[in-house]
Write a protein that holds these residues in place. Sequence first.
Motif, PDB file in Angstrom:
ATOM      1  N   ASP A  52       0.864  -1.174   0.000  1.00  0.00           N
ATOM      2  CA  ASP A  52       0.000   0.000   0.000  1.00  0.00           C
ATOM      3  C   ASP A  52       0.904   1.228   0.000  1.00  0.00           C
ATOM      4  O   ASP A  52       2.038   1.193   0.495  1.00  0.00           O
ATOM      5  N   LEU A  53       0.407   2.335  -0.567  1.00  0.00           N
ATOM      6  CA  LEU A  53       1.240   3.535  -0.622  1.00  0.00           C
ATOM      7  C   LEU A  53       1.233   4.255   0.727  1.00  0.00           C
ATOM      8  O   LEU A  53       2.286   4.515   1.316  1.00  0.00           O
ATOM      9  N   LYS A  54      -0.011   4.544   1.214  1.00  0.00           N
ATOM     10  CA  LYS A  54      -0.101   5.322   2.457  1.00  0.00           C
ATOM     11  C   LYS A  54      -0.412   4.399   3.618  1.00  0.00           C
ATOM     12  O   LYS A  54      -1.455   3.738   3.628  1.00  0.00           O
ATOM     13  N   MET A  55       0.496   4.341   4.570  1.00  0.00           N
ATOM     14  CA  MET A  55       0.240   3.529   5.757  1.00  0.00           C
ATOM     15  C   MET A  55       0.718   4.335   6.948  1.00  0.00           C
ATOM     16  O   MET A  55       1.543   5.236   6.812  1.00  0.00           O
ATOM     17  N   SER A  56       0.191   3.987   8.117  1.00  0.00           N
ATOM     18  CA  SER A  56       0.728   4.649   9.312  1.00  0.00           C
ATOM     19  C   SER A  56       2.161   4.147   9.465  1.00  0.00           C
ATOM     20  O   SER A  56       2.469   3.002   9.158  1.00  0.00           O
ATOM     21  N   GLY A  57       3.045   5.020   9.889  1.00  0.00           N
ATOM     22  CA  GLY A  57       4.469   4.644   9.937  1.00  0.00           C
ATOM     23  C   GLY A  57       5.099   4.863   8.570  1.00  0.00           C
ATOM     24  O   GLY A  57       4.738   5.794   7.842  1.00  0.00           O
ATOM     25  N   MET A  58       6.009   3.986   8.203  1.00  0.00           N
ATOM     26  CA  MET A  58       6.735   4.138   6.941  1.00  0.00           C
ATOM     27  C   MET A  58       5.790   3.952   5.743  1.00  0.00           C
ATOM     28  O   MET A  58       4.951   3.050   5.755  1.00  0.00           O
ATOM     29  N   PHE A  82      -7.355   5.981  -5.859  1.00  0.00           N
ATOM     30  CA  PHE A  82      -7.444   6.672  -7.138  1.00  0.00           C
ATOM     31  C   PHE A  82      -6.798   8.065  -7.107  1.00  0.00           C
ATOM     32  O   PHE A  82      -6.066   8.446  -8.007  1.00  0.00           O
ATOM     33  N   GLY A  83      -7.023   8.824  -6.030  1.00  0.00           N
ATOM     34  CA  GLY A  83      -6.549  10.207  -5.966  1.00  0.00           C
ATOM     35  C   GLY A  83      -5.041  10.376  -5.863  1.00  0.00           C
ATOM     36  O   GLY A  83      -4.525  11.468  -6.070  1.00  0.00           O
ATOM     37  N   THR A  84      -4.309   9.304  -5.567  1.00  0.00           N
ATOM     38  CA  THR A  84      -2.877   9.481  -5.282  1.00  0.00           C
ATOM     39  C   THR A  84      -1.977   8.821  -6.317  1.00  0.00           C
ATOM     40  O   THR A  84      -0.835   8.497  -6.048  1.00  0.00           O
ATOM     41  N   VAL A  85      -2.521   8.673  -7.520  1.00  0.00           N
ATOM     42  CA  VAL A  85      -1.744   8.008  -8.570  1.00  0.00           C
ATOM     43  C   VAL A  85      -0.417   8.716  -8.824  1.00  0.00           C
ATOM     44  O   VAL A  85       0.609   8.078  -9.070  1.00  0.00           O
ATOM     45  N   THR A 101      -4.478   0.543  -8.891  1.00  0.00           N
ATOM     46  CA  THR A 101      -5.359   1.513  -8.228  1.00  0.00           C
ATOM     47  C   THR A 101      -6.516   0.784  -7.551  1.00  0.00           C
ATOM     48  O   THR A 101      -7.007  -0.230  -8.043  1.00  0.00           O
ATOM     49  N   LYS A 102      -6.868   1.328  -6.390  1.00  0.00           N
ATOM     50  CA  LYS A 102      -8.001   0.766  -5.645  1.00  0.00           C
ATOM     51  C   LYS A 102      -9.295   1.430  -6.138  1.00  0.00           C
ATOM     52  O   LYS A 102      -9.267   2.611  -6.488  1.00  0.00           O
ATOM     53  N   PRO A 103     -10.438   0.794  -6.169  1.00  0.00           N
ATOM     54  CA  PRO A 103     -10.635  -0.596  -5.751  1.00  0.00           C
ATOM     55  C   PRO A 103      -9.893  -1.574  -6.686  1.00  0.00           C
ATOM     56  O   PRO A 103      -9.864  -1.354  -7.901  1.00  0.00           O
ATOM     57  N   LEU A 104      -9.314  -2.607  -6.085  1.00  0.00           N
ATOM     58  CA  LEU A 104      -8.481  -3.516  -6.860  1.00  0.00           C
ATOM     59  C   LEU A 104      -9.320  -4.407  -7.771  1.00  0.00           C
ATOM     60  O   LEU A 104     -10.388  -4.880  -7.379  1.00  0.00           O
ATOM     61  N   ASP A 105      -8.822  -4.557  -8.988  1.00  0.00           N
ATOM     62  CA  ASP A 105      -9.520  -5.399  -9.961  1.00  0.00           C
ATOM     63  C   ASP A 105      -8.766  -6.730 -10.079  1.00  0.00           C
ATOM     64  O   ASP A 105      -7.546  -6.746 -10.303  1.00  0.00           O
ATOM     65  N   LYS A 106      -9.474  -7.805  -9.937  1.00  0.00           N
ATOM     66  CA  LYS A 106      -8.845  -9.125  -9.890  1.00  0.00           C
ATOM     67  C   LYS A 106      -7.944  -9.409 -11.110  1.00  0.00           C
ATOM     68  O   LYS A 106      -6.788  -9.804 -10.976  1.00  0.00           O
TER      69      LYS A 106
END
Length: 463
Positions: A52-58, A82-85, A101-106
């Motif tokens: 994931d791109l944005k997570m708490s911590g690193m 979607f907003g952080t491409v 990009t989320k929502p993830l497509d199988k």
Amino acid sequence: MSVIVVIDDEQRQRNILKTILQDTGYEVHTASSAEEGLKIIEDILPDVVITDLKMSGMSGVQMLDHLPEGSVRPAVIISTAFGTVSSAVEAMKKGAFDYLTKPLDKDVIILTVAKAVERMNLLKENIRLKDELFGRFKIEGIVGKSDGMKAALDIVKKVADTPVTVLVQGESGTGKELVARAIHYNSQRKSAPFIAINCAAIPDNLIESELFGYEPGAFTGATHRKIGLFEASSTGTLFLDEIGDLPLLTQTKILRVLQDKEIRRIGGKESIKVDVRIVAATNKDLEKEVAAGRFREDLFYRLKVVTVNLPPLRDRKEDIPELASFFLGKYNKEFGRRVKAVSDSAVKAMIEYHWPGNIRQLESVVERAILMADTDSITLDDIKSELRLPSEKASIPMDLPDEGINFEELEKELIKKAMSKSNNVAAKAARLLGMSYKTFWYRLEKFGMHISSKEEAAPEKRS
Ligand SMILES: Nc1ncnc2c1ncn2[C@@H]1O[C@H](COP(=O)(O)OP(=O)(O)OP(=O)(O)O)[C@@H](O)[C@H]1O
Ligand SMILES: [Mg+2]
């Protein structure tokens, strides 16, 4: 099975990815933070990481900087809302493989991971091939326990991983190029190119373009820029084979490169820094060449600081058994044969022989013998004709009388002798005279000497 690590601080996302990838057939590990993910990555060295791109911590991008150093780093796929491409694109600039990009497509997940896995497999294959290549040029792989070889290999080991110029001297076929490659592949430069140029094979008027390159318009016909070998082998090794054959003027220019570590393309105005390690080889006695004015003395002294002398095979006959069995192994593998040994009598003949073509000749004798061998060992018969030919050719078995000779009569006489020595088997007689079967047959016909026997058929009909 390819291994994948999924990093996301949302459990639901982790589970979706895990299920899809496991169903596709991958081994999947999960982590809820970049820190935890890095620990897993270090332990299991996965092929692909989806983070994931944005997570708490690193963040996922920061994590890229902390991946373990190593020859194969995992391919990282960033998953992002979607907003952080644009930050994901930023991550790709830092070395991420792709983004989702989320929502993830199988289907997109499966395809993207499959591409990443494919790239990793290619990288690994590439590294495996390189390792194999480096293995082939290990100094330990050079056969020879004689004093002469030990002394030579000792120097090779000491200087391989240094920047110094090395001069390799030895007769034709003694292993000069093998040593040059071993020096390269045992240095820090091994991943950069090893480029060989045979100075004797290139016409004098072309050698400088080859070595230094040129700018457009440097001379008629120079329509585009050409990069020379000094530049092409930058950070690697340039092997100047048969350096004794370089024209004097080019020798001067090479000396300058060795001193200043820069070159100028023909017709070029600027000097270009080059970081090249030079290994030179010659089968000439350079000292004699210097005395004769054909080789520059200053270049000679510069080159000979580190000299590796490869003794001719006739001076290190104790190496012959080991070399023969080394080539036996090599060509069994290559031809899918199982010739187990070289018979004692064949080894003895090899030791007695004077090997004018040195190791290259020994190699080709063993290669041919493996193809010819009727039993599971190489016998004296398998190598006999090979070892005799050069010495018989080398000496004329008679004196040339002052009144001259009748060449045709002499030829007939030799043919008769060869035929009787080989019990009228033309193929054998041809071999004794060092002729092809066809040439020999032609001579038999020409002199009306043809003996019809059942086992002999005209060569055309044979094939
Ligand atoms: N000590 C050795 N151990 C194993 N193989 C060797 C050894 N020396 C030479 N060879 C093999 O012998 C062949 C000839 O060697 P190489 O081409 O290095 O000789 P060279 O001195 O460069 O010959 P030339 O002067 O004719 O160019 C190569 O196939 C090489 O791998
Ligand atoms: Mg060579």
